[in-house]
Design a protein around this motif. Structure first.
Motif, mmCIF file in Angstrom:
data_model
loop_
_atom_site.group_PDB
_atom_site.id
_atom_site.type_symbol
_atom_site.label_atom_id
_atom_site.label_comp_id
_atom_site.label_asym_id
_atom_site.label_seq_id
_atom_site.Cartn_x
_atom_site.Cartn_y
_atom_site.Cartn_z
ATOM 1 N N GLU A 349 -72.096 35.505 3.982
ATOM 2 C CA GLU A 349 -72.419 35.837 5.374
ATOM 3 C C GLU A 349 -72.446 37.347 5.479
ATOM 4 N N ARG A 350 -73.624 37.877 5.668
ATOM 5 C CA ARG A 350 -73.791 39.338 5.777
ATOM 6 C C ARG A 350 -73.018 40.079 4.697
ATOM 7 N N GLY A 351 -73.298 39.689 3.464
ATOM 8 C CA GLY A 351 -72.719 40.415 2.341
ATOM 9 C C GLY A 351 -71.290 40.026 1.987
ATOM 10 N N LYS A 352 -70.698 39.099 2.756
ATOM 11 C CA LYS A 352 -69.312 38.685 2.450
ATOM 12 C C LYS A 352 -69.336 37.276 1.849
ATOM 13 N N LEU A 353 -68.762 37.159 0.644
ATOM 14 C CA LEU A 353 -68.771 35.871 -0.064
ATOM 15 C C LEU A 353 -67.650 34.959 0.421
ATOM 16 N N TRP A 354 -68.011 33.702 0.693
ATOM 17 C CA TRP A 354 -67.026 32.685 1.077
ATOM 18 C C TRP A 354 -67.142 31.487 0.145
ATOM 19 N N MET A 355 -65.999 30.995 -0.283
ATOM 20 C CA MET A 355 -65.984 29.810 -1.155
ATOM 21 C C MET A 355 -65.786 28.567 -0.279
ATOM 22 N N LEU A 356 -66.762 27.680 -0.276
ATOM 23 C CA LEU A 356 -66.696 26.534 0.643
ATOM 24 C C LEU A 356 -66.190 25.258 -0.027
ATOM 25 N N GLN A 357 -66.307 25.199 -1.313
ATOM 26 C CA GLN A 357 -65.854 23.970 -1.984
ATOM 27 C C GLN A 357 -65.794 24.208 -3.483
ATOM 28 N N THR A 358 -64.861 23.577 -4.131
ATOM 29 C CA THR A 358 -64.938 23.488 -5.593
ATOM 30 C C THR A 358 -64.359 22.147 -6.005
ATOM 31 N N ARG A 359 -64.756 21.715 -7.148
ATOM 32 C CA ARG A 359 -64.153 20.504 -7.709
ATOM 33 C C ARG A 359 -64.498 20.472 -9.190
ATOM 34 N N VAL A 360 -63.763 19.663 -9.914
ATOM 35 C CA VAL A 360 -64.100 19.444 -11.311
ATOM 36 C C VAL A 360 -65.429 18.694 -11.290
ATOM 37 N N GLY A 361 -66.439 19.298 -11.915
ATOM 38 C CA GLY A 361 -67.811 18.832 -11.677
ATOM 39 C C GLY A 361 -68.185 17.587 -12.455
ATOM 40 N N LYS A 362 -69.065 16.805 -11.855
ATOM 41 C CA LYS A 362 -69.615 15.661 -12.577
ATOM 42 C C LYS A 362 -70.512 16.171 -13.693
ATOM 43 N N ARG A 363 -70.693 15.384 -14.712
ATOM 44 C CA ARG A 363 -71.471 15.837 -15.861
ATOM 45 C C ARG A 363 -72.056 14.633 -16.570
ATOM 46 N N THR A 364 -73.024 14.892 -17.420
ATOM 47 C CA THR A 364 -73.599 13.799 -18.206
ATOM 48 C C THR A 364 -72.612 13.411 -19.314
ATOM 49 N N ALA A 365 -72.893 12.285 -19.939
ATOM 50 C CA ALA A 365 -72.038 11.822 -21.035
ATOM 51 C C ALA A 365 -72.004 12.867 -22.156
ATOM 52 N N ALA A 366 -73.169 13.431 -22.477
ATOM 53 C CA ALA A 366 -73.218 14.414 -23.566
ATOM 54 C C ALA A 366 -72.395 15.641 -23.201
ATOM 55 N N ALA A 367 -72.555 16.092 -21.960
ATOM 56 C CA ALA A 367 -71.816 17.287 -21.538
ATOM 57 C C ALA A 367 -70.310 17.030 -21.568
ATOM 58 N N ALA A 368 -69.895 15.812 -21.246
ATOM 59 C CA ALA A 368 -68.459 15.502 -21.240
ATOM 60 C C ALA A 368 -67.857 15.770 -22.620
ATOM 61 N N PHE A 369 -68.531 15.300 -23.671
ATOM 62 C CA PHE A 369 -68.018 15.513 -25.030
ATOM 63 C C PHE A 369 -68.078 16.990 -25.408
ATOM 64 N N VAL A 370 -69.230 17.602 -25.147
ATOM 65 C CA VAL A 370 -69.410 18.991 -25.573
ATOM 66 C C VAL A 370 -68.389 19.902 -24.882
ATOM 67 N N ILE A 371 -68.233 19.702 -23.575
ATOM 68 C CA ILE A 371 -67.313 20.573 -22.832
ATOM 69 C C ILE A 371 -65.870 20.348 -23.302
ATOM 70 N N ALA A 372 -65.502 19.098 -23.516
ATOM 71 C CA ALA A 372 -64.131 18.825 -23.986
ATOM 72 C C ALA A 372 -63.884 19.583 -25.293
ATOM 73 N N GLY A 373 -64.876 19.552 -26.193
ATOM 74 C CA GLY A 373 -64.738 20.263 -27.465
ATOM 75 C C GLY A 373 -64.616 21.767 -27.251
ATOM 76 N N GLN A 374 -65.462 22.325 -26.369
ATOM 77 C CA GLN A 374 -65.422 23.769 -26.107
ATOM 78 C C GLN A 374 -64.062 24.185 -25.552
ATOM 79 N N LEU A 375 -63.536 23.368 -24.640
ATOM 80 C CA LEU A 375 -62.274 23.746 -23.998
ATOM 81 C C LEU A 375 -61.121 23.754 -25.003
ATOM 82 N N VAL A 376 -61.230 22.886 -26.004
ATOM 83 C CA VAL A 376 -60.220 22.911 -27.072
ATOM 84 C C VAL A 376 -60.347 24.235 -27.831
ATOM 85 N N ASP A 377 -61.603 24.590 -28.175
ATOM 86 C CA ASP A 377 -61.824 25.860 -28.887
ATOM 87 C C ASP A 377 -61.311 27.050 -28.100
#
Ligand code: PEP
Ligand code: MG
Length: 918
Positions: A349-377
């Motif tokens: 809003e006029r140059g001021k950032l506001w966070m309206l929502q966050t959540r652990v995001g939905k993802r595809t099956a492939a992304a679920a595996f890949v991200i889990a692996g990355q987070l371990v790394d």
């Protein structure tokens, strides 16, 4: 009148009071807004009304005592913090009222924005937003929302529209028509071309619509607006679409939704404002990076509605570098904090950032595996937690080939996605033709109205099966799923004419040899060849992709997580297989033996005639001849299986289904015989066959002469099978192999049945193993409820148990698995009597109780009794967790499900306090 309460129940939480672990109470959105507030991120102030308030409202039809006062107190605090009052005529505070259940239910429930606007505060908002109140100087497309006046009136008309539709059930199209009318009058198709005057006019039109439909004026009191909006959100929990969505997603119906009341911030105040969504990684592939969309000068719903074109999030770096950098910083912080992919909604809003929502995001099956692996790394999670971030359903999805539907291919029919995958081939209408063409190397799709056991060879030969009748538990569906073969069932647009070898669909005629493509995940049927890509994950399981050298991130992640599951699981995983090819594949997929070899499958095809002779034999000599002819064939089958599973146990089940299944259908045969007699042909043989079929006909074959009963009635049948198994084992052992046969007696209900079969089997085993010792176990299936309830007695005569949960479910519930889905399962699912078909996932309370009782009493009678399960449930993720908890030794499932069972057995064994993927 309010009652005096000493301890008042707390129904309202400021964002500063909650945290991310309070999702039950505050819903996902509320808990995460609270968490971001705690982290010091710029969240517009607000409060959350709890799911308990919602539940109380839904139970009684009235807001619980104390809620109104608590809302008033929290609203007053919000007003103090913002320095504005809700709906103040001079400088109004506006709020949004948003639903937010524990589990995300996108678009299912209600939201009302701009609450607090009325005929007076709209003027105050215009001044506050920095515009003239003179309509002549505001608006216009060159500065779309620059004029505060235009902005304020646009906000007001949005409120009436959303409030009217969601709170008062005014048909949404009425507002849409009025908006179209205003645009037509202005000669434009773009909302942004409407100026403040147009929008004032639109507000009048909207108020009129509101009055006509509700019989009252649009409420001017801001607190009344707020209360009605909160009530509408409560009620939206039970809106039909929400109910349907919950049922599909298996979200419990009694959770209720929380309601978030949040100070409005505006992304549509000019070019220095805007709104967007961001993902901390690519939710499609899991790749690291910044993903998202931004829309300048817009409110959130404009992005969702796709009315205007968004730009990639990276563009924000050019538009507003400071906000972009700030956003990236918050994204990194959120990801570290949640230790997972986050999705974010934000507004500038006029140059001021506001966070309206966050959540652990939905993802595809492939992304679920890949991200889990990355987070371990990245050291954010350990492998235990990675294992819980993925699940068997996702793995199953990754194991199917996919259609590449990049170009515009339209389906000609849609049936039920009965067994997932993508199959392409030439249409055939009979099992024989399927086998014939497949032998010539052709890919075929077997098209039938419905399938029956006669089609088995054709189903094996085909790439996929397409039927015009039947649902998810039809023969075609169940067998195809068992084989891991693509199947679309119940595509009722298909008009199939088997004798003419053609079907009609969408005004076209498809004849034998034409190519079709079927998608067993979506149920869609396409004419012609749609290109298919094989699954890399299956290639990995097959040993064709080396996880140590591939650069395919998905394969690397799957390998790592599967290895962890294998290292920790307590349940062994076997396979249901009765061919060498299936056994070999299952072994490559990680099977640790065969838990169920259904020998009746070895009686089909060209052996059928021998079985027919056996059934028709009128005296012992004939019968013995037929058995003697079957013996070497069976023995050769088992030699093949022992070779493929060398060193691993193989449970061979003696023949189970009613013998008449090996004979032609009664009606057809009767007609054929009558017609032949009419023509004066010699039908002596057919008549004998017909007499036998009549003799063996049963009203309820599933409860008739099958399993052990058959073995006790047809002399020599079980003996021949036992001999074939043991001779094959001896032959394998002599050839240097290490066979581990386990003979399993089906459908036992009383220990005496087992004892009788056992006595004969032991005699044969002793005789055959005289020349070469081989250990042979004798055990039984527990699939008749009486067997479960007398398991202590049965264990005296059984060296192992294997639960046949298909029959146990069928007989425990008292319904035929072949008939019930089409008859009434749909209604039971609709009424919530079942959350899921009990043939798909074990009914833990009922049938599961039988499993528990039999396990406990069996082991009490025979400590260390080996116990497994070989019904379809052995490959079902939730059931695997149940069998782990009951303490079984292994699950057995179709080859294709083996990796899924391995993964879920690992997940069941590894306990983690981290987040879990359901
Ligand atoms: C069972 O009943 O669970 C079982 C495995 O046997 P079938 O499905 O062959 O009856
Ligand atoms: Mg059974």
């Amino acid at each position: 009148m309010t009652t005096q309460q000493t301890v008042e129940h707390k129904y309202v939480y400021d964002f500063a009071e909650g945290n991310k672990d309070l999702k039950d109470l505050l819903g996902g959105k509320g808990a995460n807004l609270a968490e971001m507030t705690r982290l010091g991120l710029p969240v517009p102030p607000g409060f959350t009304i709890t799911t308990e308030a919602c539940k109380a409202y839904l139970e009684t039809g009235a807001e619980p005592a104390g809620l109104a006062d608590q809302i008033a107190a929290h609203l007053a605090a919000l007003e103090r913090e913002m320095g504005r009052r809700l709906g103040d005529p001079d400088d109004p505070l506006l709020v949004s009222v948003r639903s937010g259940a524990k589990f995300s239910m996108p678009g299912m429930m209600e939201t009302v924005l701009n609450v607090g606007l009325n005929d007076r505060s709209v003027e105050g908002l215009a001044r506050q937003a920095g515009g003239s109140t003179d309509p002549a100087t505001s608006g216009g497309s060159s500065a779309p929302a620059g004029g505060g006046d235009r902005f304020a009136w646009d906000s007001y008309r949005r409120l009436i529209q959303m409030f009217g539709k969601t709170v008062c059930e005014v048909p949404g199209e009425e507002f849409e028509h009025a908006l179209d009318e205003a645009k037509r009058a202005r000669g434009t198709s773009d909302d942004l071309d409407l100026d403040a005057t147009d929008l004032r006019g639109l507000v009048d039109a909207y108020k009129k619509i509101f009055r006509e439909h509700t019989g009252r004026e649009f409420p001017q009191d801001p607190r009344v607006q707020l209360d009605l909006a909160v009530r509408a959100v409560f009620e939206s929990w039970n809106a039909e679409r929400a109910v349907v969505y919950r049922r599909q997603e298996r979200i419990p119906a009694d959770l209720g939704t929380a309601v978030n009341v949040v100070a409005m911030v505006f992304g549509n105040l000019g070019p220095d404002s805007g709104t967007g969504v961001a993902f901390t990684r690519d939710p499609a592939s899991g790749a690291q990076g910044i993903y998202g969309d931004y829309l300048a000068n817009a409110q959130g719903e404009d992005v969702v509605a796709g009315i205007r074109n968004t730009v990639p999030l990276q563009e924000l770096a050019r538009i507003d570098k400071d906000s972009y950098d700030e956003l990236l910083d918050y994204m990194a912080r959120l990801e570290r904090h949640y230790r997972d992919l986050c999705d974010i909604e934000f507004t500038i809003e006029r140059g001021k950032l506001w966070m309206l929502q966050t959540r652990v995001g939905k993802r595809t099956a492939a992304a679920a595996f890949v991200i889990a692996g990355q987070l371990v790394d990245e050291g954010l999670i350990d492998l235990d937690e990675a294992l819980h971030r993925v699940n068997g359903a996702q793995l199953a999805q990754l194991m199917f080939p996919r259609f590449q539907l990049d170009h515009d291919i339209q389906p000609v029919a849609t049936g039920i996605g009965a067994s997932p995958g993508a199959a392409v081939g030439k249409v055939v209408f009979t099992s024989a033709r399927a086998v014939e063409l497949a032998a010539q190397g052709e890919a075929v799709i077997l098209v039938r109205r419905e399938t029956n056991p006669d089609d088995l060879n054709g189903m094996i030969a085909a790439q996929g099966i397409l039927t015009s009748r039947g649902g998810k538990t039809s023969h075609a569906a169940v067998v195809a799923r068992g084989m891991g073969k693509t199947c679309v069932s119940g595509a009722d647009e298909l008009d199939i004419d088997v004798p003419k070898r053609r079907f009609a669909v969408a005004g076209r005629t498809v004849t034998e040899g034409d190519v079709v493509s079927i998608d067993g995940t979506t149920g869609k049927v396409y004419l012609g060849e749609v290109p298919v890509s094989p699954s890399e994950v299956v290639r990995y399981f097959e040993g064709e992709v080396d996880p140590a050298s591939t650069d395919d991130a998905l394969v690397v992640a799957v390998h790592r997580i599967m290895s962890h599951a294998d290292a920790h699981r307590r349940l062994a995983v076997r396979t249901n297989a009765d061919t060498a090819a299936d056994a070999a594949r299952a072994r490559r997929f990680g099977a640790e033996g065969i838990g169920l070899c259904r020998t009746e499958h070895m009686f089909l095809g060209d052996r059928r005639e021998l079985v027919e002779r056996l059934i028709l034999a009128r005296e012992a000599g004939e019968r013995e001849k037929a058995l003697a002819a079957l013996l070497p064939l069976q023995r050769a089958d088992f030699v093949d299986l022992f070779r493929e599973m060398d060193g691993l146990p193989i449970t061979v089940r003696l023949i189970d289904p009613p013998l008449h299944e090996f004979l032609p259908p009664l009606e057809q045969l009767a007609v054929d015989v009558a017609v032949a007699q009419e023509r004066g042909e010699d039908v002596a043989k057919e008549e004998a066959l017909l007499a036998a079929v009549r003799r063996m006909h049963e009203e309820n074959p599933m409860l008739g002469l099958r399993g052990v009963r058959l073995g006790l009635v047809i002399p020599g049948l079980f003996a021949m099978q036992v001999r074939a198994i043991v001779e094959a084992a001896v032959e394998s052992a002599k050839g240097g192999g290490d066979p581990k046969p386990e003979i399993m007696v089906p459908l036992v209900g009383a220990v005496q049945e087992l004892e009788t079969v056992r006595a004969e089997a032991e005699r044969i085993i002793a005789e055959v193993t005289r020349e070469r010792a081989v250990d042979v176990l004798i055990g039984t299936m527990i699939e008749v409820p009486r067997a479960a309830l007398t398991a202590g007695q049965i264990a005296e005569a059984a060296e192992f148990f294997s639960f046949g949960t298909n029959d146990l479910t069928q007989m425990g519930w008292g319904f035929s698995r072949d008939d019930v889905e089409g008859a009434f399962f749909w209604r039971y699912l609709e009424l919530g009597i079942f959350g899921i078909s009990p043939f798909e996932s074990i009914d833990a309370d009922g049938i599961g109780r039988l499993v528990r009782i039999a396990t406990e009493e069996g082991r009490a009678a025979r400590p260390g009794l080996k116990i497994g399960i070989c019904g379809e449930h052995g490959g079902d993720p939730e059931s695997v967790h149940f069998f782990h908890a009951v303490g079984l030794d292994y699950v057995s499932c179709s080859p294709f499900r083996v990796p899924v069972a391995r993964l879920e057995a690992g997940r069941a064994a590894v306990v983690t306090t981290g987040s879990d993927s359901r």
